[in-house]
Design a protein around this motif. Sequence first.
Motif: not given
Length: 432
Positions: A50-60, A62-68
């Motif tokens: 991704t492009w400059n998203l980890k700092a603010d949206y890690s929880e989101y 990580n949840g998507v990846i875990a669900a996949f």
Amino acid sequence: MRIRPHASIGALVTAAALAVSGCGIGGNTGTAAPQGEITGEVTGEITFQTWNLKADYSEYFNGVIAAFEKEHPGATVKWLDQPAEGYAEKLSVDAAAGELPDVVNVAPDLVYPLAKAELVLDIDEARPEASKAYLPDAWSGFAMPGRSGTYAYPWYLNTGPIFYNRALFEQAGLDPDAPPTSYDELFDQAITMAEATDGEIAMLGQTPGIVDLGLYGSQLMNEDGTAFTFNDAAAVEMIQRYKEMYDAGALVPESLTQDYTGSGEQFMSEAIAWAPGSAYDLDNFRTNAPSLYKNVGITEVLTNTGQAHMYLQGLAVSARTSHPATATAFAEFVTNAENQEAFAHEVQIFPSTVGSLDDPYFTEEDGTDEGRVRVAAATQLATATNYTPVRFSDQMQNILRNEIALAMRGDKTPRQALDAAVDECNSLLDTE
């Protein structure tokens, strides 16, 4: 990448261009690209950038990846995130080295050289039914000139309303409850404002860019995408009207300087009365410009085409991935309606999936300014399109801006300036 619209009238800032020339991107790097429709078992480890998203949206995420991974027990996703600064260069280096992540966050201009070098999948070929899930104009935003197919899954979208300063409208004798709804009204009211305030207040803070010309009705490129054509009658007319505004003091003179950064600060300081923006800006006004915030009016982007500008991000899949079934499945999972709609509740962006914009969250105001902006933007996106040609680079943008500045100063006619810009931009196309 977080989307923060800030540009000339109706335009949204796009990602930095990634030109083929000078970037060292070559095709046929690594394993052979998959051919035809991709099927098979979803298994193996893939990388997702991704492009400059980890700092603010890690929880989101990580949840998507875990669900996949739960849905596909044999698959593993390694998440990479790159800073905004230097993202285009990082992408270029990785592509040239044969190390492009399996699934990568791109804007249309960033994916163009990758598609040209055959380093990302043609999704139309790889997943023939995929397009049905996405808005047609979002899907076509990742079609590339000179090539058949589509080279990224549409992900999140944005557009923005226009903000205007109600107090400045009143000061100039204009009705703050009746902001311009057409270009003619904007141009006329801009001159009225300048004359009524003896040039102390300008309506506009920036000369038009390529998106503005498209919104006005100019055909920016020929049909096959091989030549720029933004020197047509519509573009000439728009620049002529801007020249009239500039002469009347309705356009700030700073907009013609090389180091000018745009109209945002001018609007914040209440030196101009009209500027594009997004819901992000409302928080900024509330915190840093409270006197402006209490006078902010919100209206729709002007367009002669009936379509606002769509700024979009997507997910491309590496043509050299060792696990094409897993990579395409993950890209489709991230960009499905459920996950896009959930992301839109985390940040002021909009989903690209069919039917998502019909959700009450995007159609019904909640009494807040942010809700008003969200509904206005969502309404525009239902019919919006991406006006920025994928081959229009930062260098070309500077050429157009410089030529328009010459027209504003009277050193060239609008026709001469646009002819020169088109000729120079087309000569750069020939070097690709």
